[in-house]
Design an enzyme around this catalytic site. Sequence first.
Site, short mmCIF file in Angstrom:
data_model
loop_
_atom_site.label_atom_id
_atom_site.label_comp_id
_atom_site.label_asym_id
_atom_site.label_seq_id
_atom_site.Cartn_x
_atom_site.Cartn_y
_atom_site.Cartn_z
N GLY A 172 -39.09 85.93 -10.67
CA GLY A 172 -39.22 86.81 -11.84
C GLY A 172 -38.97 86.03 -13.11
N ASN A 173 -38.75 86.73 -14.21
CA ASN A 173 -38.40 86.04 -15.46
C ASN A 173 -37.46 86.93 -16.26
OD1 ASN A 173 -40.02 87.74 -17.34
ND2 ASN A 173 -41.71 86.95 -16.08
N HIS A 174 -36.99 86.42 -17.40
CA HIS A 174 -35.93 87.10 -18.16
C HIS A 174 -36.44 88.20 -19.09
CE1 HIS A 174 -32.73 84.66 -16.70
NE2 HIS A 174 -33.31 83.53 -17.10
N ALA B 112 -44.50 89.94 -19.73
CA ALA B 112 -44.34 88.53 -19.35
C ALA B 112 -44.80 88.43 -17.89
CB ALA B 112 -42.90 88.11 -19.50
#
Length: 405
Positions: A213-215, A281
């Site tokens: 995943g990402n932030h 994102a």
Amino acid sequence: MLGNYMLEGKNIILGICGSIAAYKAATLVRLLIKAGANVQVVMTPDATNFITPLTLSTLSKRPVYSEYFKPDTGEWNNHVELGLWADVVIIAPASANTMAKMAGGHCDNLLTAVYLSAKCPVYFAPAMDLDMWKHDSTQDNIDKLQSFGNILIPPGSGELASGLNGEGRMAEPEEIITFLTDDIKKKLPLANVPILVTAGPTYEAIDPVRFIGNHSSGKMGFALADELAALGADVILIAGPTAQISKQKSIKRIDIISAAEMLEACLLHFDTVKACVMSAAVADYAPVTVADQKIKKQDGELNIGLKKTTDILKTLGAKKRTGQVLVGFALETQNEEQYAIDKLQKKNLDLIVLNSLNDAGAGFKNDTNKVTLIDSGLNNTVYELKTKTEVARDICAKVIELIKK
Ligand code: CTP
């Protein structure tokens, strides 16, 4: 009827005049409160003979004003402050006498003084007997009030309190609410414009318990969706895993997890929208295979093969019809402007929102952002560090410009 969410959080002054239709004001207050509005009742002294201030203060959860001075404490009911507080004034019932005063600029009671002080839209719902309604002076006053920009909520026809039958019956409270919400919405700059927004990260599964995943917090995308909806747009929000909650109830939210699911949802809706703002994102890579069972720890390294996900924005850019507006985001760490322009052109965008991780307070997780907007003519606008809500407003202003082009 459009959703009552148009009235949520709005400061509404309900002016009540001396007319038997004042009894309907109780239901009107109830409906406005149920729609989430803050309701301040202001009555003419005569109106208090038709319905008690106690009923209305109980329903509106505020004291009711009918005098310039509060008789018990001698305190001033400041008409100017009330007028400025209001987002909307509704005068219902509007009697022939009060309409004549409004048309003539008289202010011999608190309600007429508030009317003269208000800068916001004023709606008035007349109520009177049919001959009073038909009288030239009443019709003249109504024309005059409309020429001032006040908005007439027309009366209905039917049996009147006098026993006569005809025009002059105040619109029913439900009709007043519908009229108001429809009128507010139709005047918004993006009224009924369908817009797709994506927000948050995507999660690409490795096995049943792990993912890449990402932030991304989703804050920017949710702020955009809220702002667009507040401007009247019919927003479809495709959201990755996020804790964010939309403020605007009209937003249709579709929850997805992976880039592939986001692509599918975007393709399903893209043809039906006028604009699409891709603030999500999206993961650029996903595991080649997803293990059926939890991967157990082993000695040595674990290598996970990754494959490229489909670039959703580029796919939509290739499908874009004339007149459709496509907005992308670019989060960069170096060569920011050039990389953003490359993305704008490669993905056939109308606008790109550039944020640089080199700017303090910009990017993921923060409540603030610092952006540069670049359009397809390569016009470049650099903004200060702002809250994400303010940034959303700046982006929406550009989106409106592009839609109206
Ligand atoms: N985007 C997308 N689909 C992807 C990846 C990104 O639609 N699979 C969109 C994002 O929502 C964003 C824009 O493309 O609006 C830019 O994303 P970014 O990841 O910064 O750009 P890339 O083109 O993937 O370039 P790079 O990762 O090399 O910077």
